[in-house]
Design an enzyme around this catalytic site. Structure first.
Site, short mmCIF file in Angstrom:
data_model
loop_
_atom_site.label_atom_id
_atom_site.label_comp_id
_atom_site.label_asym_id
_atom_site.label_seq_id
_atom_site.Cartn_x
_atom_site.Cartn_y
_atom_site.Cartn_z
N THR A 1 30.52 -8.40 -36.07
CA THR A 1 29.66 -9.27 -36.87
C THR A 1 29.97 -10.73 -36.54
OG1 THR A 1 31.20 -9.21 -38.74
CG2 THR A 1 29.39 -7.61 -38.74
N ASP B 1 33.99 -5.84 -38.69
CA ASP B 1 33.39 -6.81 -39.59
C ASP B 1 34.34 -7.99 -39.72
OD1 ASP B 1 31.82 -8.13 -41.37
OD2 ASP B 1 31.77 -6.56 -42.88
N ALA B 2 34.24 -8.91 -38.76
CA ALA B 2 35.14 -10.06 -38.71
C ALA B 2 34.41 -11.38 -38.91
CB ALA B 2 35.88 -10.10 -37.38
N LYS B 3 33.07 -11.37 -38.81
CA LYS B 3 32.23 -12.55 -39.02
C LYS B 3 32.75 -13.77 -38.28
CE LYS B 3 30.57 -10.88 -43.51
NZ LYS B 3 31.39 -9.65 -43.59
N ARG B 4 33.04 -13.59 -37.01
CA ARG B 4 33.53 -14.69 -36.19
C ARG B 4 32.39 -15.62 -35.79
NH1 ARG B 4 37.83 -13.24 -38.27
NH2 ARG B 4 39.58 -12.48 -37.07
#
Length: 312
Positions: A139, A105-108
């Site tokens: 993510t 879950d890094a939302k790059r």
């Protein structure tokens, strides 16, 4: 196997679609783990990293026989600096060694070569050694534009990895941006349509009736705290797997998320973080278990979530 085939294999093996979020917070960790980390001659961020590594690995050991997926929240490890990122790498690899699917879950999200670098770093897919961080899936934030998703999709398809694109998030302020509309619908509906197209492309030719169940490997993050919109998006986004945050501590219920799953129990994974990993801090687990029995509380909370979802 593609990402979605591996995910569905794990869901069928465990009999549920629970995703355990690994969100370590220093102040919430068991006292024994904090004391052990603080006894080392390290600066505070490095002590936190040591503690996060031990805590997450012990949670993984508890939940690996029970659930298909874990989701490490990268931010908490980044907060610890280089030692934290090394701890994250170890946590991801340990989870994969235990047979778990790992969603980072890094939302790059970025443009061009920057997006390519992010994708190359995170998306290992089937082979944990194919990327630095070794995650099965990642993510991704789409709000710089549809073109920013293409490098991630390209790498995901090449490595048989997965993506979860932010579509309708679970936070209270999401509507401020995501509900902005034009003649074609809301912003989140426009994003949903792009993700649906990308997911369809990721299925490839002739695979819709195989173990992927007609789903692609490009998915969507859709929050449990907006159940009406979740139902609408499930209908709108045929063949798109969902990652659903917001169950439990954020207020989402089993009834809220049930519509995301098909008759085979596929099509989504439902995440719970604090409600499981820090179960010892809330009732009924606080009364049932002693503080040193926090792992037993994690196991029971996981089993209770599984039962809750299956009963709906």
């Amino acid at each position: 196997m593609t990402y979605i085939e591996r995910l569905h294999h794990r869901i069928k093996l465990t009999g549920n679609a629970v995703c355990v979020g690994l969100d370590p917070r220093w102040e919430s960790l068991p006292t024994e783990i904090r004391d052990s980390a603080e006894s080392r001659p390290l600066d505070p961020p490095s002590s936190w990293a040591v503690a996060y590594r031990e805590f997450c690995m012990r949670v993984i050991n508890v939940v690996a026989p029970l659930v298909p997926v874990v989701k490490p929240q990268v931010a908490f490890f980044e907060q610890c600096g280089p030692a934290g990122m090394l701890a994250l790498r170890d946590v991801i690899r340990h989870a994969r060694q235990q047979g778990l699917i790992v969603i980072a879950d890094a939302k790059r999200g970025d443009i061009g070569s920057t997006a390519e670098a992010y994708a190359d770093a995170w998306l290992a897919g089937e082979d944990p050694d194919a990327a630095t961080w070794g995650a099965d899936a990642l993510t991704v934030n789409p709000y710089l534009g549809a073109d920013t998703l293409e490098p991630f999709v390209k790498t995901a398809v090449a490595r048989q990895a997965g993506l979860y694109v932010l579509v309708r998030t679970s936070n209270p302020g999401a509507a401020r941006f995501q509900d902005v509309s034009d003649a074609g619908g809301t912003l989140f509906q426009h994003v949903a349509d792009v993700v649906t197209e990308l997911s369809s492309r990721s299925r490839g030719e002739g695979n819709a009736n195989l173990t992927n169940g007609g789903y692609g490997s490009i998915g969507a993050v859709v929050g449990a705290t907006y159940p009406g919109e979740l139902i609408e998006l499930r209908q709108r986004m045929a063949g798109v797997p969902f990652l659903i945050p917001g169950y439990g501590a954020q207020g989402g219920t089993a009834a809220d998320v049930r519509a995301a799953l098909d008759k085979q129990g596929l099509g989504a994974v439902i995440n719970s973080s604090r409600g499981i990993i820090f179960a010892i801090d809330r009732e009924p687990y606080r009364s049932r278990f002693q503080p040193h029995q926090w792992e037993a509380a994690v196991e029971q909370a996981t089993r209770d979530m599984i039962a809750d979802l299956q009963a709906t």
